[in-house]
Design a protein around this motif. Structure first.
Motif, mmCIF file in Angstrom:
data_model
loop_
_atom_site.group_PDB
_atom_site.id
_atom_site.type_symbol
_atom_site.label_atom_id
_atom_site.label_comp_id
_atom_site.label_asym_id
_atom_site.label_seq_id
_atom_site.Cartn_x
_atom_site.Cartn_y
_atom_site.Cartn_z
ATOM 1 N N GLY A 185 3.026 12.298 -7.166
ATOM 2 C CA GLY A 185 3.245 12.495 -8.593
ATOM 3 C C GLY A 185 2.945 11.243 -9.405
ATOM 4 O O GLY A 185 3.159 11.214 -10.609
ATOM 5 N N LYS A 186 2.467 10.189 -8.726
ATOM 6 C CA LYS A 186 2.151 8.927 -9.395
ATOM 7 C C LYS A 186 0.749 8.495 -9.003
ATOM 8 O O LYS A 186 0.264 8.840 -7.932
ATOM 9 N N THR A 187 0.151 7.698 -9.856
ATOM 10 C CA THR A 187 -1.126 7.113 -9.466
ATOM 11 C C THR A 187 -0.851 5.990 -8.472
ATOM 12 O O THR A 187 0.256 5.432 -8.437
ATOM 13 N N LEU A 188 -1.842 5.652 -7.688
ATOM 14 C CA LEU A 188 -1.703 4.562 -6.722
ATOM 15 C C LEU A 188 -1.382 3.260 -7.444
ATOM 16 O O LEU A 188 -0.497 2.504 -7.020
ATOM 17 N N VAL A 189 -2.049 3.010 -8.535
ATOM 18 C CA VAL A 189 -1.826 1.766 -9.290
ATOM 19 C C VAL A 189 -0.399 1.713 -9.840
ATOM 20 O O VAL A 189 0.272 0.687 -9.743
ATOM 21 N N ALA A 190 0.087 2.827 -10.388
ATOM 22 C CA ALA A 190 1.456 2.865 -10.914
ATOM 23 C C ALA A 190 2.466 2.640 -9.789
ATOM 24 O O ALA A 190 3.452 1.906 -9.950
ATOM 25 N N TYR A 191 2.222 3.258 -8.647
ATOM 26 C CA TYR A 191 3.119 3.101 -7.495
ATOM 27 C C TYR A 191 3.143 1.647 -7.034
ATOM 28 O O TYR A 191 4.217 1.088 -6.792
ATOM 29 N N LEU A 192 1.980 1.037 -6.928
ATOM 30 C CA LEU A 192 1.905 -0.371 -6.522
ATOM 31 C C LEU A 192 2.613 -1.274 -7.525
ATOM 32 O O LEU A 192 3.309 -2.223 -7.138
ATOM 33 N N ASN A 193 2.446 -0.993 -8.810
ATOM 34 C CA ASN A 193 3.137 -1.793 -9.835
ATOM 35 C C ASN A 193 4.648 -1.688 -9.676
ATOM 36 O O ASN A 193 5.360 -2.687 -9.799
ATOM 37 N N GLU A 194 5.149 -0.483 -9.408
ATOM 38 C CA GLU A 194 6.591 -0.315 -9.207
ATOM 39 C C GLU A 194 7.066 -1.100 -7.990
ATOM 40 O O GLU A 194 8.106 -1.757 -8.037
ATOM 41 N N LEU A 195 6.309 -1.029 -6.892
ATOM 42 C CA LEU A 195 6.677 -1.782 -5.692
ATOM 43 C C LEU A 195 6.678 -3.285 -5.964
ATOM 44 O O LEU A 195 7.570 -4.007 -5.518
ATOM 45 N N LYS A 196 5.680 -3.755 -6.705
ATOM 46 C CA LYS A 196 5.614 -5.177 -7.043
ATOM 47 C C LYS A 196 6.815 -5.597 -7.886
ATOM 48 O O LYS A 196 7.384 -6.667 -7.687
ATOM 49 N N LEU A 197 7.198 -4.750 -8.817
ATOM 50 C CA LEU A 197 8.328 -5.095 -9.685
ATOM 51 C C LEU A 197 9.650 -5.055 -8.917
ATOM 52 O O LEU A 197 10.539 -5.876 -9.159
#
Length: 172
Positions: free
Chosen positions: A109-121
């Motif tokens: 339900g998320k883009t890969l980039v959005a998911y990676l940004n969340e993990l980074k944060l």
């Protein structure tokens, strides 16, 4: 807050570490006897902390994904892979970037980039809570283009700057 949470009749369900519960309870009790502004500040911090704990747990819950995606998600959560650009991460799966993007969005339900940004944060929050790294060190560690980019994304995600977050994390 996600729209489905607002529309859902399902109660929020997650666990907290005992230390977090103790800190929330003691701050709640102490805040009752503080001036109104301080009480409101503590209440906001407590609610924010609870929602962030729920959100982090939801993000880290493995759904019924195909094995390749479960393996890929586990790799992405490793600090080593958070530093890598998306173009290198795509090489870890047998799909092109466009195929991976489509499948990733379909399953998560998320883009890969959005998911990676969340993990980074989430990783940035861990580093701010548990290390003496500067915000610049964290930006470099997580492969952000600049400190201001980290600050902007962090504030959008948590409502606080990294410095404000570090100060509020020390309150708990």
């Amino acid at each position: 807050i996600e729209k489905e949470l607002l529309d859902s009749n399902v109660p929020l369900s997650f666990t907290l570490h005992e230390n977090t519960i103790d800190a929330v309870c003691s701050k709640s009790l102490a805040a009752q006897f503080c001036p109104k502004e301080t009480y409101e500040k503590y209440t906001t911090l407590i609610i924010n902390r609870l929602f962030l704990a729920y959100y982090e747990q939801k993000l880290n819950t493995v759904e019924a994904y195909p094995n390749w995606l479960n393996s890929f998600l586990l790799l992405l959560k490793s600090p080593k892979y958070l530093r890598k650009p998306v173009s290198e991460l795509v090489k870890l799966v047998p799909y092109s970037y466009s195929q991976l993007s489509k499948l990733f969005k379909q399953y998560t339900g998320k883009t890969l980039v959005a998911y990676l940004n969340e993990l980074k944060l989430i990783r940035a929050k861990e580093l701010l809570r548990n290390t003496a790294y500067t915000v610049m060190d964290i930006a470099v560690e997580l492969n952000y283009e600049s400190v201001s980019s980290l600050n902007h994304n962090f504030k959008r995600f948590t409502g606080l700057t990294p410095t404000e977050f570090r100060k509020s994390a020390s309150v708990f």
